[in-house]
Motif scaffolding. Structure first.
Motif, PDB file in Angstrom:
ATOM      1  N   GLN A  31      71.405  49.058 -17.823  1.00 10.74           N
ATOM      2  CA  GLN A  31      69.979  49.174 -18.138  1.00 10.74           C
ATOM      3  C   GLN A  31      69.248  47.849 -17.915  1.00 10.74           C
ATOM      4  O   GLN A  31      68.160  47.829 -17.330  1.00 10.74           O
ATOM      5  N   HIS A  32      69.861  46.736 -18.352  1.00 11.83           N
ATOM      6  CA  HIS A  32      69.199  45.436 -18.251  1.00 11.83           C
ATOM      7  C   HIS A  32      69.575  44.678 -16.975  1.00 11.83           C
ATOM      8  O   HIS A  32      68.960  43.656 -16.666  1.00 11.83           O
ATOM      9  N   GLY A  33      70.590  45.120 -16.256  1.00  9.32           N
ATOM     10  CA  GLY A  33      71.026  44.399 -15.060  1.00  9.32           C
ATOM     11  C   GLY A  33      71.614  43.043 -15.380  1.00  9.32           C
ATOM     12  O   GLY A  33      71.492  42.091 -14.604  1.00  9.32           O
ATOM     13  N   LEU A  34      72.255  42.929 -16.553  1.00 12.19           N
ATOM     14  CA  LEU A  34      72.798  41.653 -17.017  1.00 12.19           C
ATOM     15  C   LEU A  34      74.231  41.831 -17.498  1.00 12.19           C
ATOM     16  O   LEU A  34      74.620  42.927 -17.903  1.00 12.19           O
ATOM     17  N   PHE A  35      75.012  40.753 -17.449  1.00  8.33           N
ATOM     18  CA  PHE A  35      76.349  40.773 -18.049  1.00  8.33           C
ATOM     19  C   PHE A  35      76.661  39.425 -18.687  1.00  8.33           C
ATOM     20  O   PHE A  35      75.985  38.431 -18.404  1.00  8.33           O
ATOM     21  N   VAL A  36      77.674  39.400 -19.561  1.00  8.45           N
ATOM     22  CA  VAL A  36      77.987  38.219 -20.360  1.00  8.45           C
ATOM     23  C   VAL A  36      79.347  37.648 -19.964  1.00  8.45           C
ATOM     24  O   VAL A  36      80.289  38.394 -19.709  1.00  8.45           O
ATOM     25  N   VAL A  37      79.416  36.326 -19.919  1.00  6.81           N
ATOM     26  CA  VAL A  37      80.673  35.641 -19.659  1.00  6.81           C
ATOM     27  C   VAL A  37      80.854  34.581 -20.735  1.00  6.81           C
ATOM     28  O   VAL A  37      79.896  33.916 -21.111  1.00  6.81           O
ATOM     29  N   GLU A  38      82.089  34.434 -21.247  1.00  4.21           N
ATOM     30  CA  GLU A  38      82.325  33.421 -22.274  1.00  4.21           C
ATOM     31  C   GLU A  38      83.345  32.383 -21.825  1.00  4.21           C
ATOM     32  O   GLU A  38      84.273  32.696 -21.092  1.00  4.21           O
ATOM     33  N   GLY A  39      83.146  31.152 -22.298  1.00  2.00           N
ATOM     34  CA  GLY A  39      84.094  30.073 -21.994  1.00  2.00           C
ATOM     35  C   GLY A  39      83.557  29.173 -20.893  1.00  2.00           C
ATOM     36  O   GLY A  39      83.051  29.656 -19.875  1.00  2.00           O
ATOM     37  N   ALA A  40      83.688  27.862 -21.081  1.00  2.00           N
ATOM     38  CA  ALA A  40      83.138  26.892 -20.122  1.00  2.00           C
ATOM     39  C   ALA A  40      83.694  27.104 -18.723  1.00  2.00           C
ATOM     40  O   ALA A  40      82.969  27.101 -17.725  1.00  2.00           O
TER      41      ALA A  40
END
Lengths: 239, 239
Positions: free
Chosen positions: B21-30
């Motif tokens: 829906q938002h066209g976004l995704f999350v990534v964690e960690g440097a």
């Protein structure tokens, strides 16, 4: 009836120290327990938490759900738990290829590599003393029954490789492309640690440095050690 | 300052529905955030939980540890969280090999396969609609930056394979040994579901059935789909 001491014993086997001391290891889940039995490993005790699950196993003990939960290392135990004797280590042979691991730490990687050895008919897997224990529950989950068919031997890898008469192959970024290297009939394929590759001491002993060519844009990440092992064992066998 | 609505948005992105829906995704960690930035993907927001971590990233926002914990999907957040725009899907090309996945469900397997495509220079990965989402956090953990370099396209696989002019290869227990098969310059390598392999409908369209020969004793377990992909892409490139 399972005694308190038996529960204590099973729980202690989650630690490598007690697995070595008692010569026993634990497997959970009907599928994996079955695979290990089929591979010919000798059970010490089998537990299930419902009488109807007992039909599938000889000499099984039916315990309560709470007793099984106490023995289990899983947050959701799946009702079947087997305690097996750690098989005797067999003498390695020089008549075929062997795989040697230099400080492979990830249980999933070791499990996948044992399964690959099984598939490609590699009978002996030599592990450096700082490689993850092959009776670690997470390794067993990834190997399935292969653990009963591959002879996994822990030893001083540097000492072993120094004394062997076999050619020692190792994977490096600057090695010869594996497609151009003539594979001998026998040899040792050394695979390195996930973060650091093959250690300096062992690099000095490697007689043939090889590389799996990269075809994509230059990336920072190398191939995972388990997928690299898959490719190299396929190269050994296809030649 | 991060607003409540922003926290809510980031948390919602743990679900595929809101990612689409938002066209976004999350990534964690440097490390992974850096890899994704280096791969050229466009960040929407970057958050760190300590000012000294901010030096490494442009346009980053410093939030409190508790705010970062609220946004994180990890039980132990590691202090760096990036929200990225999902890149536009590119049109697939028929000038090289492509890989197609038929209902691969395990995030670790998809992640490893994306990384393998990157290594072997496979630009397009076609996924059936029931393959796990490539922006699932567990997939991203396994792919690292490769997600920015491989064009992952979800589509009706049966329809696509029915219409393509390329030869369609698939792995089966009863296929021809891959070492004996002449690999064409272009083709589609179809890899099947972890438990069931390639579905019957798609089997009917496969023009060349291949198999990776087994050298060990007959085991019940087949090769894992990610290790099989490693071997087959190596076979495609070495030929």
């Amino acid at each position: 009836m399972v005694t308190k001491n038996q529960i204590k014993l099973v729980v202690s086997l989650q630690q490598k120290k007690y697995r070595s001391q008692h010569g026993l290891f634990v497997v959970e889940g009907a599928k994996t327990v079955n695979e290990i039995l089929e591979a010919g490993l000798k059970p010490y005790k089998l537990f299930v938490d419902e009488p109807n699950k007992a039909e599938n196993f000889n000499g099984v003990e039916v315990v309560s759900k709470s007793e099984l939960k106490q023995m289990s290392s899983l947050s959701n135990p799946n009702g079947v738990l087997g305690v097996f004797y750690i098989p005797n280590v067999k003498k390695t042979e020089n008549t075929d290829w062997l795989v040697a691991l230099d400080a492979v730490r990830d249980p999933g990687n070791l499990g996948t590599i044992i399964r690959l050895c099984d598939w490609f008919g590699i009978k002996h897997l030599i592990c450096s003393l700082d490689t993850v224990d092959c009776y670690n529950p997470k390794v067993l989950q990834a190997t399935m029954g292969s653990i009963g068919r591959v002879n996994v031997v822990y030893m001083d890898l540097l000492d072993y490789l120094t004394k062997t008469s076999l050619p020692v192959f190792g994977t490096f970024m600057d090695g010869d492309a594996v497609y151009q290297v003539k594979m001998p009939k026998t040899g040792i394929m050394v695979m390195g640690n996930e973060a650091n590759g093959i250690s300096n001491e062992i690099t000095d002993i490697v007689s043939q440095k090889i590389t799996i060519p990269q075809f994509g844009p230059e990336t920072t990440e190398s191939l995972n050690v388990a997928t690299a092992t898959a490719i190299l064992l396929n190269e050994v066998r296809r030649s």
